[in-house]
Structures are given as C-alpha cells and as structure tokens.
Design a protein around this motif. Structure first.
Motif, PDB file in Angstrom:
ATOM      1  N   TYR A 122      -2.191   3.549  -4.266  1.00 44.77           N
ATOM      2  CA  TYR A 122      -3.598   3.928  -4.120  1.00 44.77           C
ATOM      3  C   TYR A 122      -3.678   5.455  -4.041  1.00 44.77           C
ATOM      4  CZ  TYR A 122      -4.744  -0.945  -3.488  1.00 44.77           C
ATOM      5  OH  TYR A 122      -4.908  -2.297  -3.708  1.00 44.77           O
ATOM      6  N   CYS A 172      -7.426   0.775   2.182  1.00 45.03           N
ATOM      7  CA  CYS A 172      -6.278   0.856   1.273  1.00 45.03           C
ATOM      8  C   CYS A 172      -5.089   0.075   1.835  1.00 45.03           C
ATOM      9  CB  CYS A 172      -5.884   2.313   1.044  1.00 45.03           C
ATOM     10  SG  CYS A 172      -7.114   3.305   0.180  1.00 45.03           S
ATOM     11  N   VAL A 210       0.172   4.802  -0.247  1.00 45.41           N
ATOM     12  CA  VAL A 210      -1.064   5.567  -0.418  1.00 45.41           C
ATOM     13  C   VAL A 210      -0.671   7.018  -0.657  1.00 45.41           C
ATOM     14  CG1 VAL A 210      -3.220   6.334   0.649  1.00 45.41           C
ATOM     15  CG2 VAL A 210      -2.369   4.020   1.081  1.00 45.41           C
TER      16      VAL A 210
END
Length: 336
Positions: free
Chosen positions: A239, A260, A270
């Motif tokens: 992400y 996320c 992330v």
C-alpha cells in the motif's frame, strides 16, 4: 572567484521580500510568458500585446525575474528563456508551470499571510478565510481543485521516477496507490516491474483525469473509486501513501494506516512516501513544507520517530527508511 557571503542584515531583508518573487513568478506562469518566448527573445512591449498586459508593468516584473536567473534581458531590452524559465513552458518536459500556479494560489498564499494567528492559536485560519476546510474547499471549487491536482501532478512528475527506482518492487504482486491522484507515481512503479498489478484509488473527480490508460497500463491497473478515511481496497501486499499522511493530524493518520493494516494480506507492507525531517538545523525542503502545512492544513512533515509512533498505534512496525534522490524518503512499515 568566490561569492562574498550575504551580510546578516541583508539576509533578513531578502527573506522579508521573498513574497515579491513568488508573486512575480506566479504572474509569469499565469500569463504564459515562457510559452511566448519559445521562438526567441521578445520585448516587453511585444509580449504585453500577445498576453494582454500593460507593457511597462510587465517589463518591471520580468526585469526582477531576470535578476534571479528566471529569463534573461539583453542590451535591447528583449527577454529570453533561461534553463530555469524553460520549466515554465507548458510543453516542456517536466514542466513546472502547473506546479507554480498551484503553489502560489490563494489556498496557500492567504493563510500563510496570517501565520501569526496560527502560531498564537495552533489553528489554521483556512476555514475562516475560505468558509470550509482545505479539501472540502477544493471539492466545492472546480477551478481551485483542478489547479491543485494538476499542480501536484506537475510537481510529482520530476520526482516519481527516481523515487520509484529507490525501492525494489520485484517481490510485490499487487500494489494499491492510496489517494494516488492522476497515477503518475504508480505509472513509474508499474513500468519498473512488468509483473506487478496496480490499483489507483482515489475520488471519482480525481480519477476522471487519470493517466493510466495513456501510459498503456490499463491492462495492469484498476481504477477504484473510494474514500481512504473509510476503507481501502482489500488483499494487496503493498500500500503506497505518497504525500498523503503529511496532510493530516496524527489521529487521522492512524485511522488511514489502520485501514491499510486491516486490508493488506499477510506479509504485506505500507510504504509512506513523505519527507522525513532529519535532526539538526540544516536546510531541508521538508521544513518549508511543514510550515505550509501548518498554515493551510491540519498536517505536518514528520521525523522518523514521529512516523514510528504513528505506525505503532496502527499495529505496524517501522522496518526501514530509504532515502531517494528527491526530497522525499520511503518509510516502510510491516505488521507489528
């Protein structure tokens, strides 16, 4: 020959006059002066006729810009392009004309002019000046919104490729660019990893100007409409949050990161792409951006420790911070 250092008193005076240069640059960008100089130098009088300006006023603005390396002025009073001015041409590779128009529009200019109020109260005057918060204003004002998103795309185009090359995406399968705008960064990520699948996630009015199809990547990238405050697309292993967290307060950022964390598959990550302010008082672009955030939004530029704390509250762990050739760093977080 070395340049003599600026006297401390002159430094203060120059800083005080800084807004005049910003205004002059904005005027040149808005009038499209650089576009009218593509075929060679022209006088201020001829330029004024072409752009619909008053010749004497235009001359004075261009003379100032020429004194700092934006445009040249020859002995006959004609102005021409410099390497810096070339970035103001609309069709120039990596053109920054849209970025200048974005950075110098009233959404940043007006609140910065009232920065003392912010410092005294801890609150931006943006809502008072414009009647609503920053992004609500952009959504309600099509002209300001378009200027902002085009400007962000323009500003990002210079940095997207070198930042994308600073991270090894070869082990990733599916990447979601959260609040990815027109897709400039995701395009560079996908171009560098031919097997990678992408998702460009943003509001509909932003996705309407997405550049994924024009880049020939429609078959590998899905456009998904949504609101990252509520949820993000499920099941990806990566992400991306590029220039997202710096817009928001710590509390809001934790909510975005939690979304996320809940959505990513096991072993996912992330990647926060923002400035990471280093210790010390050396110059750093993030410090300028930080005060712009202070004036107009609720966000801030953060240190490594600031990000570590945000991740911890969202069930994530800071794994590493990767520098890039741009002012931004890639901060990788994994499940705690």
């Amino acid at each position: 020959m070395t340049t003599p250092p600026v006297h401390p008193a002159q430094l203060i005076v120059d800083l005080g006059f800084g807004f005049i240069l910003s205004g002059a640059l904005a005027t040149a960008a808005e009038l499209g002066i650089a576009d009218h100089l593509e075929q060679g130098p022209k006088s201020a009088g001829l330029l004024a006729e072409e752009v619909g300006a008053e010749a004497s006023s235009l001359y004075r603005v261009l003379r100032l810009l020429a004194s700092v390396g934006v445009f040249t002025e020859d002995a006959s009073g004609c102005f021409g392009l410099t390497p810096a001015a070339d970035y103001l041409r609309s069709a120039a590779p990596g053109s920054l004309r849209s970025a200048v128009l974005m950075l110098t529009q009233k959404i940043f200019w007006a609140p910065t002019g009232e920065l003392t109020e912010t410092v005294r109260t801890g609150r931006t005057p943006f809502d008072r000046i414009f009647g609503k918060p920053f992004f609500d204003h952009l959504a309600s004002d099509p002209v300001a919104g378009a200027t902002f998103h085009r400007g962000m795309s323009s500003l990002s185009d210079l940095e997207n490729a070198p930042i994308a090359r600073s991270y090894d995406f070869s082990a990733c399968e599916r990447v979601v660019d959260v609040g990815g705008g027109h897709g400039g960064f995701l395009i560079e990520v996908l171009k560098g990893s031919p097997s990678l699948q992408g998702v460009l996630f943003d509001h509909r009015h932003v996705l309407d100007e997405a550049r994924i199809a024009d880049a020939g990547l429609a078959g590998r990238c899905e456009l998904v409409e949504g609101d990252f405050f509520k949820a993000v697309p499920q099941g990806a292993d990566t992400y991306l949050l590029k220039r997202i967290l710096h817009d928001w307060s710590d509390e809001v950022c934790v909510g975005i990161l939690l979304n996320c964390r809940r959505a990513m598959k096991e072993g996912g990550r992330v990647l926060v792409v923002d400035t990471v302010i280093p210790p010390g008082n050396g110059p750093h672009g993030g410090k300028v951006l930080d005060v712009m955030m202070l004036a107009s939004l609720q966000g801030r530029e953060r240190t490594e420790e600031d990000l570590r704390k945000l991740f911890a509250q969202a069930g994530l762990r800071l794994a590493r911070v990767l520098p890039t050739p741009a002012a931004l760093s890639i901060t990788e977080a994994v499940a705690a």
